[in-house]
Design an enzyme around this catalytic site. Structure first.
Site, mmCIF file in Angstrom:
data_model
loop_
_atom_site.group_PDB
_atom_site.id
_atom_site.type_symbol
_atom_site.label_atom_id
_atom_site.label_comp_id
_atom_site.label_asym_id
_atom_site.label_seq_id
_atom_site.Cartn_x
_atom_site.Cartn_y
_atom_site.Cartn_z
ATOM 1 N N GLY A 1 -6.729 -7.321 6.233
ATOM 2 C CA GLY A 1 -6.820 -7.240 4.772
ATOM 3 C C GLY A 1 -5.754 -6.349 4.163
ATOM 4 N N LYS B 1 2.563 -2.276 -3.297
ATOM 5 C CA LYS B 1 2.410 -1.902 -1.886
ATOM 6 C C LYS B 1 2.538 -0.382 -1.801
ATOM 7 C CE LYS B 1 4.025 -3.179 2.730
ATOM 8 N NZ LYS B 1 4.873 -4.102 3.486
ATOM 9 N N ASP C 1 -4.045 5.514 5.279
ATOM 10 C CA ASP C 1 -4.155 6.156 3.973
ATOM 11 C C ASP C 1 -3.861 5.254 2.769
ATOM 12 O OD1 ASP C 1 -1.446 5.826 4.272
ATOM 13 O OD2 ASP C 1 -0.980 7.955 4.445
ATOM 14 N N ARG D 1 5.760 -6.129 -5.493
ATOM 15 C CA ARG D 1 6.335 -7.381 -5.009
ATOM 16 C C ARG D 1 5.702 -8.574 -5.709
ATOM 17 N NH1 ARG D 1 4.574 -7.337 1.410
ATOM 18 N NH2 ARG D 1 2.343 -7.193 1.057
ATOM 19 N N ASP E 1 -1.208 -12.464 10.282
ATOM 20 C CA ASP E 1 -1.477 -11.922 8.935
ATOM 21 C C ASP E 1 -0.176 -11.749 8.154
ATOM 22 O OD1 ASP E 1 -1.222 -9.901 11.070
ATOM 23 O OD2 ASP E 1 -1.175 -8.475 9.420
HETATM 24 P P1 AMP Z 1 1.494 -4.710 8.800
HETATM 25 O O1 AMP Z 1 1.780 -4.669 10.261
HETATM 26 O O2 AMP Z 1 2.300 -3.739 7.985
HETATM 27 O O3 AMP Z 1 1.541 -6.069 8.233
HETATM 28 O O4 AMP Z 1 -0.008 -4.158 8.623
HETATM 29 C C1 AMP Z 1 -1.109 -4.610 9.352
HETATM 30 C C2 AMP Z 1 -2.377 -4.195 8.692
HETATM 31 O O5 AMP Z 1 -2.463 -2.771 8.588
HETATM 32 C C3 AMP Z 1 -2.553 -4.720 7.281
HETATM 33 O O6 AMP Z 1 -3.898 -5.033 7.109
HETATM 34 C C4 AMP Z 1 -2.143 -3.558 6.421
HETATM 35 O O7 AMP Z 1 -2.731 -3.594 5.161
HETATM 36 C C5 AMP Z 1 -2.646 -2.369 7.246
HETATM 37 N N1 AMP Z 1 -1.872 -1.151 6.972
HETATM 38 C C6 AMP Z 1 -0.606 -0.862 7.342
HETATM 39 N N2 AMP Z 1 -0.244 0.365 6.915
HETATM 40 C C7 AMP Z 1 -1.304 0.871 6.260
HETATM 41 C C8 AMP Z 1 -1.563 2.116 5.583
HETATM 42 N N3 AMP Z 1 -0.656 3.071 5.487
HETATM 43 N N4 AMP Z 1 -2.776 2.255 5.023
HETATM 44 C C9 AMP Z 1 -3.720 1.324 5.107
HETATM 45 N N5 AMP Z 1 -3.540 0.140 5.727
HETATM 46 C C10 AMP Z 1 -2.347 -0.079 6.295
HETATM 47 MG MG MG Z 2 1.002 -7.286 7.017
#
Ligand code: AMP
Ligand code: MG
Length: 525
Positions: A100, A123, A135, A193, A278
């Protein structure tokens, strides 16, 4: 500043009944309402004028206080109704359950004068029910990377989400950049974005995994109705709803768009780095710019992502296979609505042939050939082995190829090699290839001039090289955002010569070879 919001996603799809901002599993819902967290000192680093135009914003709007407040997450504009989307995904080949929008918050959907629709998403605007243990924030480093790269990809002609603005928040955010126990504060940032929607493969997977078939059906029908409406003309809905053929055709379209996107990545030397399901857009857009990278020396085995260093699952040369694997997961997610495998399997089989055909055609244009002929695949194979035989800068090599009288010295003069000395064996192999190549192009009906123009329209002069990103970040972190804006500007015309910006077309300097951020990136952002 006037934006015309029409929040179709939240109006037509099931919402999380809980509205408190607590981390949790969210069932039977496509999204949760959640507000951005206000920040103490938002400042604009950069605004993309072209992206703003897409939603009808002027330069005066971009410089206004309401813009600063809205796109830092401090104040909602009339019509904004913020929410985080629920999705799941396979990460590095394993089912990860609910992911999510953990740090993305959608502000709403704007419909512009031409009836085009853009979902706006912040973002790094604070925690949501999907933040798990993190966070919800983003740092300047990764935000600069997402912001510039989105726009650069658009101008390169690669399907992508867009970026409207990049702001610092005035907050400090703790990150362990290399996951090695050395956490430090970094400046916080928010990117806004834009995309037709932020629906991902994982948005369908989460419902299939939970056997929430009503929601799976609702989201699938929503996506078809609004983004693939032509399919409903071809396969009209019957009394039981959307037909299986319609859903199969939808899947087929998504596969086609995904193939096109990957072919473009291969054309420009882009490595996504985290092709988890995702991070796969249902519109075939490049999405979620994290530890991506650009090939400097051509190396199909390279990935910039240190989190993936051992396996290199998401290496440059494997991106089509991984995209296909991801499409299998989407097929699995849609299966409960179709309950027949034959057509889905056929589409997945066609993915491979369609990719290899489009890849060949793309490679032919890179070489200035306007058709693929017998023998060309051998020419391409030999070229690839030459490019890996010695460290050869991919971008500079293809630009140097659009010239007459090609020989080894020509490529040396054009600075395509990372080593200064080469064996006589390599030189003669290169020259033999060039002879074959020039014989092949002599047989083309088009003039050299036309051919070079074609090549220079698909082989960029300027890409967002990893070391340039790091230089822009270092300056930005010290309060000097000029390089972010200058790069954004140069990358607006990546195929033009722009002699005044020659410095941004140089191959990777030696100091950047092993520097963190230049050749190695983690998922920490
Ligand atoms: P990503 O690999 O950046 O696509 O992230 C994978 C998942 O981790 C997604 O559900 C993001 O929303 C969550 N996510 C990544 N960084 C953070 C963060 N700093 N705080 C909360 N959720 C995060
Ligand atoms: Mg992602």
């Amino acid at each position: 500043m006037k934006l015309n919001f029409d929040n179709r996603f939240t109006e037509e799809l099931p919402a999380d009944s809980q509205t408190t901002n607590q981390r949790r599993q969210v069932n039977n819902a496509c999204f949760s309402y959640v507000a951005p967290t206000p920040v103490s000192g938002p400042k604009i680093v950069s605004v993309s004028a072209e992206a703003g135009q897409l939603i009808g914003l002027s330069d005066a709007d971009h410089a206004s206080t309401p813009f600063l407040e809205a796109f830092s997450g401090n104040k909602l504009l009339d019509g904004m109704k913020p929410y985080a989307m629920c999705y799941g995904g396979h990460q590095f080949g394993n089912w990860a359950g609910q992911l999510g929008d953990g740090r993305a918050i959608n502000l709403g959907e704007v419909v512009n004068e031409n009836r085009a629709r853009w979902a706006l998403q912040l973002k790094g605007a604070g925690p949501t029910p999907y933040s798990r243990t993190a966070d919800g924030l983003a740092v300047l480093r990764s935000s600069v990377r997402e912001y510039i790269c989105s726009e650069a990809m658009h101008h390169l002609g690669v399907p992508t989400t867009r970026a409207l603005s990049l702001m610092t928040t005035g907050e400090q955010v703790m990150r362990d950049m290399l996951y090695d126990g050395n956490a430090a504060y970094e400046p916080g940032a928010v990117v806004c974005r834009m995309a037709p929607s932020f629906i991902r493969f994982g948005s369908f997977q989460i419902f299939a995994s939970r056997n929430e078939l009503d929601e799976l059906r609702a989201l699938t029908q929503y996506t078809i109705r609004h983004y693939y409406p032509e399919l409903l003309e071809q396969y009209p809905a019957d009394e039981s709803g959307y037909t299986k053929d319609c859903i199969v055709a939808f899947f087929s379209k998504v596969c086609d768009l995904t193939v096109t996107m990957i072919v473009d990545w291969m054309r420009v030397g882009f490595v996504h780095g985290v092709m988890n399901t995702d991070n796969m857009s249902i519109h075939g857009l490049t999405i979620d710019y994290g530890p991506y990278g650009w090939l400097d020396d051509y190396n199909p085995d390279w990935t910039p992502n240190t989190t993936d260093a051992n396996q290199a699952r998401y290496r440059f040369g494997d991106q089509a296979n991984i995209a296909l694997w991801n499409c299998y997961q989407l097929a699995n997610a849609l299966y409960p609505l179709i309950e027949e495998t034959e057509q889905l399997e056929q589409i997945l089989t066609d993915f491979q042939s369609s990719y290899s055909e489009q890849w060949q055609r793309m490679m032919a244009t890179k070489l200035g050939l306007n058709e693929v002929m017998a023998g060309d695949s051998e020419l391409l194979k030999q070229l690839e082995s030459l490019l890996v035989a010695t460290e050869t800068d991919m971008t500079r090599f293809y630009r140097a190829l659009a010239h007459e009288n090609l020989d080894y010295d020509h490529f040396c003069r054009h600075g395509v090699f990372y080593q200064s000395e080469h064996s006589s064996e390599y030189k003669s192999q290169l020259e033999a290839w060039l002879t074959t190549y020039q014989t092949r192009t002599d047989g083309c009906s088009s003039s050299n001039e036309t051919r070079f123009a074609l090549m220079n329209s698909v082989n960029p002069k300027y890409v967002f090289r990893n070391y340039l990103a790091q230089q822009a970040i270092d300056k930005s972190e010290n309060g000097d955002h000029s390089m972010v804006n200058e790069l954004l500007n140069v990358l607006r015309k990546p195929y033009d010569e722009q002699p005044e910006f020659e410095v941004y077309a140089q191959k990777r300097p030696e100091w950047a070879r092993t520097k963190v951020g230049c050749s190695m990136l983690s998922c920490s952002s």
